[in-house]
Design a protein around this motif. Structure first.
Motif, PDB file in Angstrom:
ATOM      1  N   LEU A 285       0.630  -1.295  -0.033  1.00 31.74           N
ATOM      2  CA  LEU A 285      -0.079   0.240   0.090  1.00 31.74           C
ATOM      3  C   LEU A 285       0.881   1.302   0.201  1.00 31.74           C
ATOM      4  O   LEU A 285       0.615   2.313  -0.720  1.00 31.74           O
ATOM      5  CB  LEU A 285      -0.808  -0.090   1.190  1.00 31.74           C
ATOM      6  CG  LEU A 285      -2.006  -1.090   1.112  1.00 31.74           C
ATOM      7  CD1 LEU A 285      -2.648  -1.305   2.508  1.00 31.74           C
ATOM      8  CD2 LEU A 285      -3.073  -0.627   0.140  1.00 31.74           C
ATOM      9  N   ARG A 286       2.134   1.203   0.631  1.00 29.70           N
ATOM     10  CA  ARG A 286       2.827   2.356   1.069  1.00 29.70           C
ATOM     11  C   ARG A 286       3.414   2.739  -0.465  1.00 29.70           C
ATOM     12  O   ARG A 286       3.547   3.856  -0.994  1.00 29.70           O
ATOM     13  CB  ARG A 286       3.860   2.176   1.971  1.00 29.70           C
ATOM     14  CG  ARG A 286       3.450   2.257   3.318  1.00 29.70           C
ATOM     15  CD  ARG A 286       3.275   3.869   3.753  1.00 29.70           C
ATOM     16  NE  ARG A 286       2.873   4.112   5.166  1.00 29.70           N
ATOM     17  CZ  ARG A 286       1.529   4.698   5.390  1.00 29.70           C
ATOM     18  NH1 ARG A 286       0.852   5.089   4.428  1.00 29.70           N
ATOM     19  NH2 ARG A 286       1.466   5.004   6.588  1.00 29.70           N
TER      20      ARG A 286
ATOM     21  N   LEU B  80      -3.254   4.127   7.511  1.00 28.42           N
ATOM     22  CA  LEU B  80      -3.250   2.722   7.688  1.00 28.42           C
ATOM     23  C   LEU B  80      -3.589   2.567   9.267  1.00 28.42           C
ATOM     24  O   LEU B  80      -3.085   3.347  10.012  1.00 28.42           O
ATOM     25  CB  LEU B  80      -1.842   2.258   7.444  1.00 28.42           C
ATOM     26  CG  LEU B  80      -1.439   2.517   5.695  1.00 28.42           C
ATOM     27  CD1 LEU B  80      -0.065   1.575   5.660  1.00 28.42           C
ATOM     28  CD2 LEU B  80      -2.247   1.882   5.056  1.00 28.42           C
ATOM     29  N   CYS B  81      -4.463   1.470   9.581  1.00 31.12           N
ATOM     30  CA  CYS B  81      -4.544   1.105  10.698  1.00 31.12           C
ATOM     31  C   CYS B  81      -4.537  -0.492  10.663  1.00 31.12           C
ATOM     32  O   CYS B  81      -4.659  -1.203   9.996  1.00 31.12           O
ATOM     33  CB  CYS B  81      -6.111   1.168  11.034  1.00 31.12           C
ATOM     34  SG  CYS B  81      -6.544   2.958  11.208  1.00 31.12           S
ATOM     35  N   ILE B  82      -3.528  -0.707  11.749  1.00 35.63           N
ATOM     36  CA  ILE B  82      -2.982  -1.945  11.910  1.00 35.63           C
ATOM     37  C   ILE B  82      -3.780  -2.713  12.811  1.00 35.63           C
ATOM     38  O   ILE B  82      -4.069  -2.024  14.158  1.00 35.63           O
ATOM     39  CB  ILE B  82      -1.562  -2.225  11.921  1.00 35.63           C
ATOM     40  CG1 ILE B  82      -0.916  -1.678  10.733  1.00 35.63           C
ATOM     41  CG2 ILE B  82      -1.156  -3.954  12.355  1.00 35.63           C
ATOM     42  CD1 ILE B  82       0.574  -2.010  10.924  1.00 35.63           C
ATOM     43  N   VAL B  83      -4.706  -3.806  12.918  1.00 38.31           N
ATOM     44  CA  VAL B  83      -5.495  -4.094  13.843  1.00 38.31           C
ATOM     45  C   VAL B  83      -5.201  -5.557  14.379  1.00 38.31           C
ATOM     46  O   VAL B  83      -5.208  -6.473  13.646  1.00 38.31           O
ATOM     47  CB  VAL B  83      -6.912  -3.964  13.537  1.00 38.31           C
ATOM     48  CG1 VAL B  83      -7.913  -4.458  14.472  1.00 38.31           C
ATOM     49  CG2 VAL B  83      -7.183  -2.411  12.940  1.00 38.31           C
TER      50      VAL B  83
ATOM     51  N   ALA C 233       4.078  -5.584  17.514  1.00 46.21           N
ATOM     52  CA  ALA C 233       3.342  -5.004  16.759  1.00 46.21           C
ATOM     53  C   ALA C 233       3.214  -3.630  16.594  1.00 46.21           C
ATOM     54  O   ALA C 233       3.007  -2.752  15.503  1.00 46.21           O
ATOM     55  CB  ALA C 233       1.881  -5.524  16.930  1.00 46.21           C
ATOM     56  N   GLU C 234       3.152  -2.960  17.946  1.00 44.69           N
ATOM     57  CA  GLU C 234       3.200  -1.431  18.142  1.00 44.69           C
ATOM     58  C   GLU C 234       4.401  -0.907  17.534  1.00 44.69           C
ATOM     59  O   GLU C 234       4.311   0.274  16.992  1.00 44.69           O
ATOM     60  CB  GLU C 234       3.080  -1.255  19.317  1.00 44.69           C
ATOM     61  CG  GLU C 234       1.356  -1.559  19.996  1.00 44.69           C
ATOM     62  CD  GLU C 234       1.129  -1.250  21.302  1.00 44.69           C
ATOM     63  OE1 GLU C 234       2.286  -0.539  22.214  1.00 44.69           O
ATOM     64  OE2 GLU C 234      -0.197  -0.986  21.606  1.00 44.69           O
ATOM     65  N   THR C 235       5.472  -1.293  17.623  1.00 41.16           N
ATOM     66  CA  THR C 235       6.814  -0.851  17.263  1.00 41.16           C
ATOM     67  C   THR C 235       6.552  -0.951  15.579  1.00 41.16           C
ATOM     68  O   THR C 235       7.008   0.213  14.914  1.00 41.16           O
ATOM     69  CB  THR C 235       8.098  -1.709  17.679  1.00 41.16           C
ATOM     70  OG1 THR C 235       7.847  -1.787  18.988  1.00 41.16           O
ATOM     71  CG2 THR C 235       9.071  -0.830  17.204  1.00 41.16           C
ATOM     72  N   TYR C 236       6.219  -1.997  15.247  1.00 38.36           N
ATOM     73  CA  TYR C 236       6.123  -2.165  13.786  1.00 38.36           C
ATOM     74  C   TYR C 236       5.177  -1.130  13.051  1.00 38.36           C
ATOM     75  O   TYR C 236       5.755  -0.490  11.964  1.00 38.36           O
ATOM     76  CB  TYR C 236       5.656  -3.511  13.202  1.00 38.36           C
ATOM     77  CG  TYR C 236       5.588  -3.568  11.678  1.00 38.36           C
ATOM     78  CD1 TYR C 236       6.424  -3.624  10.762  1.00 38.36           C
ATOM     79  CD2 TYR C 236       4.217  -3.511  11.236  1.00 38.36           C
ATOM     80  CE1 TYR C 236       6.286  -3.502   9.436  1.00 38.36           C
ATOM     81  CE2 TYR C 236       3.996  -3.461   9.941  1.00 38.36           C
ATOM     82  CZ  TYR C 236       5.162  -3.402   9.044  1.00 38.36           C
ATOM     83  OH  TYR C 236       4.713  -3.341   7.541  1.00 38.36           O
ATOM     84  N   ALA C 237       3.976  -0.692  13.816  1.00 37.95           N
ATOM     85  CA  ALA C 237       3.142   0.113  13.044  1.00 37.95           C
ATOM     86  C   ALA C 237       3.626   1.308  13.221  1.00 37.95           C
ATOM     87  O   ALA C 237       3.429   2.236  12.214  1.00 37.95           O
ATOM     88  CB  ALA C 237       1.990   0.055  14.012  1.00 37.95           C
TER      89      ALA C 237
ATOM     90  N   GLY D 206       4.355   4.358  10.096  1.00 36.91           N
ATOM     91  CA  GLY D 206       3.640   5.262   9.895  1.00 36.91           C
ATOM     92  C   GLY D 206       1.908   5.107  10.141  1.00 36.91           C
ATOM     93  O   GLY D 206       1.049   5.619   9.551  1.00 36.91           O
ATOM     94  N   ALA D 207       1.786   3.914  10.777  1.00 36.66           N
ATOM     95  CA  ALA D 207       0.384   3.250  10.858  1.00 36.66           C
ATOM     96  C   ALA D 207       0.222   3.514  12.475  1.00 36.66           C
ATOM     97  O   ALA D 207       0.968   3.626  13.308  1.00 36.66           O
ATOM     98  CB  ALA D 207       0.384   1.863  10.310  1.00 36.66           C
TER      99      ALA D 207
END
Lengths: 221, 409
Positions: free
Chosen positions: A114-115, A124-127, A144-148, A152-153
């Motif tokens: 997508l980027r 982007l929202c990572i859920v 997960a949070e670090t990756y997001a 920039g998600a």
């Protein structure tokens, strides 16, 4: 690229956003969005009560938002169809199952794609879904949070089953899409209302800043 | 908020532009042409009983009359399109000038006081827009549909996609229910026939609005046949494979051209809605079917895909201008969206510009449809960046079939 469809109607501004739902087949994308739109089905839908395409109307600080949520088929064999669905999206919700490491990898692939295809204009929202199965978690919260953050998600934890974190996810996403649309609008020299032509990848940019055509109303649609 | 945020198609007050429109005598509040008493009476009745019909009829009347601005621009456009300015290389190049013409003409009609019809006032704004859209479909798309259909067909015969789809539909039918991993009930012959009838009607229709309604009806029938248990709703994971299976049974490869026709001619606002979603799903399904044989040939293991995934094929450092190419690849060569070609007839291109254009006064003819305005397309890559699609990335079968996959986690 595709700015939010916006048009001044009546009092406040109104925005139309397309949000695409991506993720592996078994992560609970459909349940998530159904939960959000529960009992809010628009009777105008010809295909009522199905979860592939849902809409929701919100009012955020006086701004009216029409959200169209596009579900996609998550099976691997359908991956190549992604671009047909996500073109012109304002936002993407990338869902993984916290108990399934592979589904998180899949989300990473989507983020890259997508980027690359839509740049930074897509929110982007990572859920991480299924937090009700916390005991079986295989994707660490920190990872997960670090990756997001690194891409920039925003990251969210949800449980469609227990209806946790879902409202917040969509509300946040809408606010971000409004911001992006407004920034985009400003960048285009107050060229609001241009959204129609911005779709489909064809965009006409006028050399001179618009001689702000005031008043009038043609596209009421 | 500030009333400035309306579309650029909006022109300064139409009165003005009409006056300043040209050397010709300023039109007195348009009096199109004399009407027979009988006609006037039936118009009057219609105006009360069916304002929409009345409006459609009036627009049609004007569009056929070369002595009006609308008529001359529509007729010129039809002549131009029928003549075929021959430079198009993709369906999008062929169709997008038509959409642009419809949008432009509708905007002109909407803000033209010369549209002297009793009915518009009876219609709310959004209806007026929709009715004019339909009226223009009748004036422009109805006469052009046969020409466009044959050109689109030629394109797809030439690139082999039509033949390939036809062949693959057969292949999927042979595979039967095992062709796709379907988790819902597959529609039986009766339901498939019903869907097929809707799709046949869709093929015959010329108005994308009508077509999309028929598509939604077909989809609704398929959902019904999938028989969701109460409280359970199907998402794309279930619907896409079932739709693909049904399309194979229906054996209508012409849908390939029709989907493009609809996609390019529908209003952009509609594309965001439910119609747009299911049209996208139709395209996705046709793309899937069109490449079914390639999947059949290769059944690589799960990690093969990772190494071959297109992110790896197209390293991130790549020039963003290659977007088109990546798209083509990712879509198995589904035509990507490109700007209108430079070869498009000048006035088609000009139509795409949004800055003020004199209002379309419907009575006196004026030499130009709209003034020349320099136009710069967004930096969307040119067709030349879309080479023949590279070989397909093999995609293995669903990685999570063994697990039962309930809709609710």
């Amino acid at each position: 690229m595709a700015a939010a469809g916006s048009g001044a109607g009546g009092g406040g501004r109104s925005f139309s956003f397309k949000v695409v739902l991506l993720g592996e087949g078994c992560v609970g994308k459909t349940s998530l969005v159904l939960r959000y739109c529960e009992n809010k089905f628009n009777d105008k839908h010809i295909t009522t009560l199905q979860a592939s395409f849902l809409t929701k109307k919100l009012n955020i600080g006086g701004k009216r938002v029409n959200l169209a949520i596009w579900d996609t088929a998550g099976q691997e064999r359908f991956h190549a169809l992604g671009p047909i669905y996500y073109r012109d999206s304002n936002g993407a919700i990338l869902v993984y199952d916290v108990t399934d490491e592979d589904s998180f990898q899949k989300v990473k692939n989507w983020v890259k794609e997508l980027r690359k295809m839509l740049g930074n204009e897509i929110c982007l929202c990572i859920v991480g879904n299924k937090i009700d199965l916390e005991k079986e978690r295989h994707v660490s919260v920190q990872e997960a949070e670090t990756y997001a953050e690194s891409v920039g998600a925003k990251h969210y934890h949800t449980s469609a089953k227990q209806n946790k974190g879902i409202e917040e996810l969509f509300l946040d996403l809408c606010k971000r899409m409004i911001e992006t649309a407004q920034v985009d609008e400003k960048a285009r020299g107050n060229g609001s209302g241009q959204s129609g032509t911005a779709r489909r990848g064809v965009q006409i940019i006028d050399d001179e800043p618009q001689a702000q055509s005031s008043g009038g109303c043609c596209s009421s649609g | 908020m500030e009333g400035t945020s309306r579309g650029h198609l909006v022109q300064p007050p139409a009165k003005k532009s009409e006056e300043g429109g040209g050397p010709r005598a300023p039109s007195p509040p348009a009096r199109p042409r004399p009407r027979t008493p009988l006609r006037s009476m039936s118009d009057a009745v219609l105006a009360v009983l069916a304002p929409e019909k009345q409006l459609v009829r009036a627009v049609q009347g004007l569009a056929c009359d070369r002595s009006t601005r609308l008529g001359s621009s529509v007729q010129d456009f039809l002549t131009l399109m029928r003549g075929g300015w021959g430079e198009w290389q993709s369906s999008h190049e062929l169709l997008s000038p038509i959409r642009a013409f419809l949008t432009h003409t509708k905007a002109q009609l909407l803000q033209s006081p010369a549209l002297e019809l009793p009915s518009p006032t009876l219609l709310p704004d959004h209806r007026l827009d929709a009715v004019l859209e339909r009226a223009l479909h009748r004036c422009v798309l109805k006469p052009l549909k046969p020409v466009l259909a044959s050109r689109l067909r030629r394109l797809h015969v030439a690139d082999g996609s039509l033949g390939r789809l036809r062949e693959n539909l057969r292949l999927v039918r042979e595979r039967g229910s095992g062709a796709f991993l379907v988790q819902a009930t597959l529609p039986g012959p009766a339901d498939t026939q019903r869907a097929r009838r809707k799709l046949l009607q869709l093929l015959r229709a010329y108005s994308p609005s009508t077509q999309v309604t028929l598509l939604l009806q077909a989809c609704k029938g398929i959902y019904r046949a999938m028989g969701a248990a109460p409280g359970m709703d199907y998402g794309a994971d279930e619907f896409l494979p079932v739709l693909s299976f049904v399309l194979a049974q229906c054996d209508l490869p012409q849908l390939l051209m029709e989907a493009e026709y609809m996609m390019d001619l529908m209003e952009s606002s509609q594309l965001l809605g439910e119609g747009g979603y299911y049209l996208t799903t139709l395209q996705a399904s046709l793309a899937l079917l069109g490449h079914f044989h390639e999947e059949e040939l290769k059944e690589p293991g799960p990690d093969v895909r990772r190494t071959l995934s297109w992110q790896h094929q197209h390293p991130t450092g790549q020039n963003p201008d290659s977007l088109c190419q990546v798209r083509g690849d990712a879509l198995w060569g589904i035509p990507c969206y490109q700007p209108v070609p430079a070869s498009a007839p000048l006035h088609c291109l000009q139509i795409l510009t949004s800055p003020p254009v004199p209002a379309l006064s419907l009575s006196p003819k004026s030499p130009h449809l709209c003034p020349s305005i320099p136009l710069r397309a967004h930096s969307v890559p040119s067709p030349s960046c879309c080479p023949a699609p590279p070989p397909l990335v093999p995609i293995p079968s669903d990685p999570c079939p063994p697990r039962p996959c309930p809709l609710n986690p």
